[in-house]
Design a protein around this motif. Structure first.
Motif, mmCIF file in Angstrom:
data_model
loop_
_atom_site.group_PDB
_atom_site.id
_atom_site.type_symbol
_atom_site.label_atom_id
_atom_site.label_comp_id
_atom_site.label_asym_id
_atom_site.label_seq_id
_atom_site.Cartn_x
_atom_site.Cartn_y
_atom_site.Cartn_z
ATOM 1 N N GLN A 1 0.840 -1.190 0.000
ATOM 2 C CA GLN A 1 0.000 0.000 0.000
ATOM 3 C C GLN A 1 0.879 1.245 0.000
ATOM 4 O O GLN A 1 1.813 1.348 0.791
ATOM 5 C CB GLN A 1 -0.895 0.007 1.265
ATOM 6 C CG GLN A 1 -1.995 1.027 1.241
ATOM 7 C CD GLN A 1 -3.153 0.594 0.377
ATOM 8 O OE1 GLN A 1 -3.143 -0.499 -0.191
ATOM 9 N NE2 GLN A 1 -4.154 1.454 0.264
ATOM 10 N N VAL A 2 0.577 2.151 -0.925
ATOM 11 C CA VAL A 2 1.328 3.394 -1.055
ATOM 12 C C VAL A 2 0.394 4.564 -0.772
ATOM 13 O O VAL A 2 -0.738 4.586 -1.263
ATOM 14 C CB VAL A 2 1.935 3.529 -2.458
ATOM 15 C CG1 VAL A 2 2.600 4.882 -2.637
ATOM 16 C CG2 VAL A 2 2.941 2.407 -2.718
ATOM 17 N N GLN A 3 0.853 5.496 0.013
ATOM 18 C CA GLN A 3 0.070 6.701 0.304
ATOM 19 C C GLN A 3 0.817 7.935 -0.195
ATOM 20 O O GLN A 3 2.040 8.028 -0.040
ATOM 21 C CB GLN A 3 -0.193 6.841 1.808
ATOM 22 C CG GLN A 3 -1.030 5.747 2.425
ATOM 23 C CD GLN A 3 -0.195 4.533 2.782
ATOM 24 O OE1 GLN A 3 0.945 4.657 3.204
ATOM 25 N NE2 GLN A 3 -0.773 3.358 2.600
ATOM 26 N N LEU A 4 0.079 8.844 -0.774
ATOM 27 C CA LEU A 4 0.619 10.127 -1.190
ATOM 28 C C LEU A 4 -0.109 11.213 -0.406
ATOM 29 O O LEU A 4 -1.341 11.287 -0.452
ATOM 30 C CB LEU A 4 0.412 10.341 -2.690
ATOM 31 C CG LEU A 4 1.055 9.331 -3.636
ATOM 32 C CD1 LEU A 4 0.723 9.657 -5.079
ATOM 33 C CD2 LEU A 4 2.563 9.277 -3.437
ATOM 34 N N VAL A 5 0.647 12.024 0.291
ATOM 35 C CA VAL A 5 0.053 13.095 1.092
ATOM 36 C C VAL A 5 0.518 14.431 0.539
ATOM 37 O O VAL A 5 1.717 14.736 0.544
ATOM 38 C CB VAL A 5 0.449 12.958 2.577
ATOM 39 C CG1 VAL A 5 -0.141 14.107 3.377
ATOM 40 C CG2 VAL A 5 -0.025 11.616 3.122
ATOM 41 N N GLU A 6 -0.448 15.214 0.075
ATOM 42 C CA GLU A 6 -0.153 16.523 -0.508
ATOM 43 C C GLU A 6 -0.399 17.617 0.513
ATOM 44 O O GLU A 6 -1.261 17.493 1.393
ATOM 45 C CB GLU A 6 -1.044 16.766 -1.730
ATOM 46 C CG GLU A 6 -0.858 15.766 -2.834
ATOM 47 C CD GLU A 6 -2.155 15.340 -3.481
ATOM 48 O OE1 GLU A 6 -2.132 14.906 -4.644
ATOM 49 O OE2 GLU A 6 -3.200 15.441 -2.821
ATOM 50 N N SER A 7 0.326 18.698 0.362
ATOM 51 C CA SER A 7 0.125 19.855 1.228
ATOM 52 C C SER A 7 0.583 21.106 0.496
ATOM 53 O O SER A 7 1.285 21.021 -0.518
ATOM 54 C CB SER A 7 0.894 19.699 2.542
ATOM 55 O OG SER A 7 2.281 19.584 2.298
ATOM 56 N N GLY A 8 0.170 22.259 1.015
ATOM 57 C CA GLY A 8 0.642 23.524 0.479
ATOM 58 C C GLY A 8 -0.366 24.313 -0.332
ATOM 59 O O GLY A 8 -0.072 25.439 -0.744
ATOM 60 N N GLY A 9 -1.519 23.757 -0.584
ATOM 61 C CA GLY A 9 -2.519 24.504 -1.341
ATOM 62 C C GLY A 9 -3.125 25.615 -0.513
ATOM 63 O O GLY A 9 -2.861 25.753 0.679
ATOM 64 N N GLY A 10 -3.945 26.437 -1.167
ATOM 65 C CA GLY A 10 -4.594 27.527 -0.453
ATOM 66 C C GLY A 10 -5.066 28.613 -1.378
ATOM 67 O O GLY A 10 -5.136 28.432 -2.598
ATOM 68 N N LEU A 11 -5.380 29.742 -0.780
ATOM 69 C CA LEU A 11 -5.852 30.916 -1.510
ATOM 70 C C LEU A 11 -4.712 31.920 -1.633
ATOM 71 O O LEU A 11 -4.050 32.241 -0.637
ATOM 72 C CB LEU A 11 -7.031 31.549 -0.773
ATOM 73 C CG LEU A 11 -7.546 32.885 -1.297
ATOM 74 C CD1 LEU A 11 -8.122 32.722 -2.700
ATOM 75 C CD2 LEU A 11 -8.596 33.455 -0.339
ATOM 76 N N VAL A 12 -4.504 32.418 -2.848
ATOM 77 C CA VAL A 12 -3.426 33.379 -3.083
ATOM 78 C C VAL A 12 -3.897 34.400 -4.102
ATOM 79 O O VAL A 12 -4.731 34.091 -4.964
ATOM 80 C CB VAL A 12 -2.147 32.649 -3.563
ATOM 81 C CG1 VAL A 12 -2.371 31.967 -4.905
ATOM 82 C CG2 VAL A 12 -0.960 33.589 -3.612
ATOM 83 N N GLN A 13 -3.377 35.600 -4.002
ATOM 84 C CA GLN A 13 -3.734 36.647 -4.953
ATOM 85 C C GLN A 13 -2.984 36.455 -6.268
ATOM 86 O O GLN A 13 -1.898 35.850 -6.285
ATOM 87 C CB GLN A 13 -3.409 38.017 -4.373
ATOM 88 C CG GLN A 13 -4.293 38.399 -3.192
ATOM 89 C CD GLN A 13 -4.044 39.823 -2.743
ATOM 90 O OE1 GLN A 13 -3.016 40.426 -3.065
ATOM 91 N NE2 GLN A 13 -4.981 40.382 -2.007
ATOM 92 N N PRO A 14 -3.531 36.955 -7.356
ATOM 93 C CA PRO A 14 -2.807 36.891 -8.634
ATOM 94 C C PRO A 14 -1.411 37.503 -8.500
ATOM 95 O O PRO A 14 -1.236 38.547 -7.856
ATOM 96 C CB PRO A 14 -3.685 37.713 -9.572
ATOM 97 C CG PRO A 14 -5.061 37.570 -9.011
ATOM 98 C CD PRO A 14 -4.876 37.547 -7.519
ATOM 99 N N GLY A 15 -0.449 36.815 -9.093
ATOM 100 C CA GLY A 15 0.938 37.247 -8.981
ATOM 101 C C GLY A 15 1.672 36.644 -7.807
ATOM 102 O O GLY A 15 2.901 36.781 -7.708
ATOM 103 N N GLY A 16 0.954 35.983 -6.930
ATOM 104 C CA GLY A 16 1.564 35.385 -5.753
ATOM 105 C C GLY A 16 2.181 34.030 -6.023
ATOM 106 O O GLY A 16 2.223 33.552 -7.168
#
Length: 116
Positions: A1-16
């Motif tokens: 069994q392999v798990q992939l855990v993502e992080s770092g997403g969110g809300l950002v303004q254009p150009g960010g």
């Protein structure tokens, strides 16, 4: 069994900027490549960037010069540095792992929203 855990997403303004991370764990035979895909509402999932175990990279034309994919093979982790973000980059971003046995694994997805 392999798990992939993502992080770092969110809300950002254009150009960010945002940095996504995807850590793989579990019974990984070997890794041929990892990559990032994204899916916006009403659209098909598309490749954003990929990297092989040897370090070769490829990018979608729409993100060339703005996004950078990198990996830490010792940590089985892939990163996506996203700069100069645009509203059209808004999507759910998914991590993909291509193992050597071969098998394909996907993460659960992380939302990226670019909006003022």
């Amino acid at each position: 069994q392999v798990q992939l855990v993502e992080s770092g997403g969110g809300l950002v303004q254009p150009g960010g900027s945002l940095r996504l991370s995807c850590a793989a764990s579990g019974s990984i035979f070997s890794i041929n490549a990892m990559g990032w895909y994204r899916q916006a509402p009403g659209k098909q999932r598309e490749l954003v960037a990929g990297i092989t175990s040897g370090g070769r990279t490829n990018y979608a034309d729409s993100v060339k010069g703005r996004f950078t994919i990198s990996s830490d093979n010792a940590k089985n982790t892939v990163y996506l540095q996203m700069n100069s973000l645009k509203p059209e980059d808004t999507a759910v971003y998914y991590c993909k792992l291509v193992a050597g046995n071969p098998s394909i694994y996907w993460g659960q997805g992380t939302q990226v929203t670019v909006s003022s």
